[in-house]
Design an enzyme around this catalytic site. Structure first.
Site, PDB file in Angstrom:
ATOM      1  N   GLY A   1      -5.830  -6.676   4.025  1.00 14.83           N
ATOM      2  CA  GLY A   1      -6.672  -7.751   3.494  1.00 14.83           C
ATOM      3  C   GLY A   1      -6.438  -9.051   4.220  1.00 14.83           C
TER       4      GLY A   1
ATOM      5  CG  ASP B   1     -12.744   1.200   1.415  1.00 12.63           C
ATOM      6  OD1 ASP B   1     -11.876   0.799   0.608  1.00 12.63           O
ATOM      7  OD2 ASP B   1     -13.928   1.401   1.085  1.00 12.63           O
TER       8      ASP B   1
ATOM      9  CE1 TYR C   1      -6.015  -9.075  -9.428  1.00 15.89           C
ATOM     10  CE2 TYR C   1      -4.682 -10.686 -10.592  1.00 15.89           C
ATOM     11  CZ  TYR C   1      -5.149 -10.151  -9.412  1.00 15.89           C
ATOM     12  OH  TYR C   1      -4.744 -10.683  -8.215  1.00 15.89           O
TER      13      TYR C   1
ATOM     14  CE  LYS D   1      -2.782  -8.205  -7.552  1.00 13.29           C
ATOM     15  NZ  LYS D   1      -2.470  -7.883  -6.142  1.00 13.29           N
TER      16      LYS D   1
END
Length: 255
Positions: free
Chosen positions: A8, A59, A148, A152
């Protein structure tokens, strides 16, 4: 001259890491889906800093692509000294949505890919007796908010577990847990941030510099700035009902 691999690495925190690494003279392998953007970044940084920047299109929601990146991490031809597992995105879906495809992708990119790439890098680095791994988690790992926070939290605890397995090997693992960072991340995730005061935001380039310094020191959990360190400590010490209440308030404020 060391070589780092950043997933990323074309935007946000990842791009800040790539800039910081190139500026200090490291060669960089950028992993992302946008080949054209990676090549433009590579040309710019190579010309500016005289480093080698490699673009690896992948990806990380696709197993075959993750396996290709893992193979690059285990290659002995051009060893990777630093892995930064940064690829990620914000989630729009709630935990009650019948369509769970976004959650599935999040678990693939920010969970399974982190596990596979961290393991590949850890094996190769352990065999050489040195190396560093940074997994980008979030302050969200300390709260309970939608899909999320769980993914995480996995990244954070996984990092601590991998650090234990690599303890004494010369390889360190750092979970980076930032709060609000000034990037396009929140806009892309359609998260309202207008009510967030400016003093809570951390500059992405400053974050990258602090995280690299913490990794160099072998810190297992890196939280940028004294303010966010205090916030994480408060969330850690607070009773879980209080943490759940804070999480509900934050969720409503972003709706």
């Amino acid at each position: 001259m060391a070589t780092a691999l950043v997933t990323g690495g074309t935007s946000g925190i990842g791009a800040a890491f790539v800039r910081a690494l190139a500026a200090r003279g490291d060669d960089v392998v950028i992993v992302a889906r946008d080949t054209a953007r990676m090549e433009a970044t590579a040309a710019e940084l190579s010309a500016k800093h005289g480093v080698r920047v490699e673009a690896l299109t992948a990806d990380l929601a696709k197993k075959a692509d993750v396996d290709r990146v893992a193979a690059r991490l285990e290659s002995q031809d051009a060893p990777i000294e630093l892995l930064i597992n940064n690829a990620g995105f914000g989630l729009h879906s709630t935990l009650l949505d019948a369509d769970y495809s976004e959650h599935e992708r999040a678990l693939d990119v920010m969970g399974l890919a982190v596990l596979v790439l961290g393991g590949a890098a850890g094996r190769a680095m352990k065999a050489r007796g040195h190396g560093r791994i940074i997994n980008v988690s979030s302050i969200s790992a300390f709260i309970a908010q939608g899909g999320y926070s769980p993914v995480k939290a996995y990244s954070k605890v996984y990092s601590e577990g991998l650090a234990n397995e690599l303890h004494g090997s010369g390889v360190t693992v750092t979970a980076l847990c930032p709060g609000w960072v000034a990037t396009e991340f929140h806009e892309r995730a359609e998260i309202k941030t207008s009510a967030i005061p400016s003093w809570l935001w951390v500059d992405a380039d400053r974050l990258a510099a602090l995280a690299l310094a913490d990794a160099d020191k072998g810190k297992v959990v890196s939280i940028p700035t004294p303010l966010w360190k205090a916030g994480a400590l408060g969330l850690t010490l607070a009773p879980r009902p209080v943490v759940r209440w804070v999480s509900r308030v934050l969720t409503r404020s972003r709706a």
